[in-house]
Design a protein around this motif. Structure first.
Motif, mmCIF file in Angstrom:
data_model
loop_
_atom_site.group_PDB
_atom_site.id
_atom_site.type_symbol
_atom_site.label_atom_id
_atom_site.label_comp_id
_atom_site.label_asym_id
_atom_site.label_seq_id
_atom_site.Cartn_x
_atom_site.Cartn_y
_atom_site.Cartn_z
ATOM 1 N N LEU A 1 -4.128 2.704 8.493
ATOM 2 C CA LEU A 1 -3.804 2.586 7.067
ATOM 3 C C LEU A 1 -4.682 1.557 6.367
ATOM 4 O O LEU A 1 -5.151 1.792 5.245
ATOM 5 N N LEU A 2 -4.926 0.442 7.010
ATOM 6 C CA LEU A 2 -5.747 -0.588 6.388
ATOM 7 C C LEU A 2 -7.207 -0.155 6.299
ATOM 8 O O LEU A 2 -7.899 -0.486 5.334
ATOM 9 N N ARG A 3 -7.669 0.614 7.265
ATOM 10 C CA ARG A 3 -9.035 1.164 7.168
ATOM 11 C C ARG A 3 -9.113 2.212 6.061
ATOM 12 O O ARG A 3 -10.127 2.307 5.361
ATOM 13 N N ILE A 4 -8.075 2.986 5.879
ATOM 14 C CA ILE A 4 -8.032 3.941 4.764
ATOM 15 C C ILE A 4 -8.075 3.185 3.449
ATOM 16 O O ILE A 4 -8.821 3.547 2.535
ATOM 17 N N GLU A 5 -7.292 2.120 3.354
ATOM 18 C CA GLU A 5 -7.291 1.297 2.139
ATOM 19 C C GLU A 5 -8.685 0.744 1.858
ATOM 20 O O GLU A 5 -9.170 0.805 0.718
ATOM 21 N N GLU A 6 -9.362 0.236 2.870
ATOM 22 C CA GLU A 6 -10.717 -0.298 2.698
ATOM 23 C C GLU A 6 -11.690 0.789 2.253
ATOM 24 O O GLU A 6 -12.538 0.556 1.390
ATOM 25 N N PRO B 1 -14.395 1.310 -6.259
ATOM 26 C CA PRO B 1 -14.376 -0.159 -6.255
ATOM 27 C C PRO B 1 -13.776 -0.790 -7.501
ATOM 28 O O PRO B 1 -13.240 -1.889 -7.435
ATOM 29 N N ARG B 2 -13.841 -0.099 -8.624
ATOM 30 C CA ARG B 2 -13.373 -0.700 -9.879
ATOM 31 C C ARG B 2 -12.168 -0.001 -10.480
ATOM 32 O O ARG B 2 -11.771 -0.313 -11.590
ATOM 33 N N ASN B 3 -11.608 0.956 -9.745
ATOM 34 C CA ASN B 3 -10.536 1.732 -10.337
ATOM 35 C C ASN B 3 -9.376 1.918 -9.347
ATOM 36 O O ASN B 3 -9.286 2.926 -8.644
ATOM 37 N N PRO B 4 -8.467 0.930 -9.302
ATOM 38 C CA PRO B 4 -7.346 1.027 -8.362
ATOM 39 C C PRO B 4 -6.445 2.226 -8.623
ATOM 40 O O PRO B 4 -5.848 2.771 -7.686
ATOM 41 N N GLU B 5 -6.347 2.667 -9.871
ATOM 42 C CA GLU B 5 -5.509 3.829 -10.167
ATOM 43 C C GLU B 5 -6.047 5.082 -9.478
ATOM 44 O O GLU B 5 -5.280 5.924 -9.015
ATOM 45 N N MET B 6 -7.371 5.198 -9.396
ATOM 46 C CA MET B 6 -7.966 6.363 -8.741
ATOM 47 C C MET B 6 -7.711 6.352 -7.238
ATOM 48 O O MET B 6 -7.572 7.409 -6.624
ATOM 49 N N ARG B 7 -7.626 5.162 -6.646
ATOM 50 C CA ARG B 7 -7.327 5.076 -5.205
ATOM 51 C C ARG B 7 -5.976 5.727 -4.916
ATOM 52 O O ARG B 7 -5.846 6.538 -4.007
ATOM 53 N N ASP B 8 -4.986 5.342 -5.715
ATOM 54 C CA ASP B 8 -3.650 5.902 -5.526
ATOM 55 C C ASP B 8 -3.607 7.375 -5.910
ATOM 56 O O ASP B 8 -2.938 8.177 -5.262
ATOM 57 N N LEU C 1 0.828 -1.198 0.000
ATOM 58 C CA LEU C 1 0.000 0.000 0.000
ATOM 59 C C LEU C 1 0.865 1.253 0.000
ATOM 60 O O LEU C 1 0.686 2.159 -0.823
ATOM 61 N N LEU C 2 1.825 1.310 0.918
ATOM 62 C CA LEU C 2 2.686 2.490 1.031
ATOM 63 C C LEU C 2 3.535 2.689 -0.222
ATOM 64 O O LEU C 2 3.759 3.827 -0.648
#
Length: 139
Positions: A67-72, A79-86, A19-20
């Motif tokens: 951090l894990l709660r932020i990730e969740e 939900p469908r766009n991991p690039e947007m999460r980062d 994640l980091l």
């Protein structure tokens, strides 16, 4: 995390490191964010990727939990766009005075983690206000 086995702690460490790293944090920033003990040097941070779990301290465990709660929460937002999460974590945000959430977390320490998590997860913010209601079950 104290009640986890060595392998479970290692898996949690690897997940957190992934994640980091996806957020583009340097080893020094990771150390600050996780509040790793002074005995851990930045040049040795790579050992957490593969072979060694994070130190099992209250401060480190609490920050990993944030951090894990932020990730969740980011998974819920995107939900469908991991690039947007980062991307969300790295972009300036009006809520944080145009600072990127990752900068808030690193620069403000635990209060920064709490601010970002509160912004993303309204249930966490609700619990912080003391508004949590305890329901008793009657038998």
């Amino acid at each position: 995390m104290s009640d986890l086995t060595h392998d479970e702690r290692l898996a949690l460490t690897q997940r957190t490191m992934g994640l980091l790293e996806s957020w583009g944090l340097s080893a020094a920033d990771m150390m600050v964010l996780l509040q790793l003990p002074e005995s851990v040097k930045a040049r040795n941070i790579a050992r957490f990727r593969e072979e060694e779990p994070f130190p099992d301290t209250v401060d480190v465990n609490r920050r990993i939990s944030y951090l894990l709660r932020i990730e969740e929460a980011l998974h819920t937002y995107f939900p469908r766009n991991p690039e947007m999460r980062d991307m969300w974590v790295k972009r300036g945000n009006k809520q944080f005075g145009k600072r990127a959430p990752v900068a808030v977390m690193v620069e403000d320490g635990e209060s920064g983690l709490i601010s970002v998590l509160s912004h993303l997860d309204c249930t966490f913010a609700w619990d912080l206000t003391g508004s949590k209601t305890e329901y008793e079950t009657t038998a």
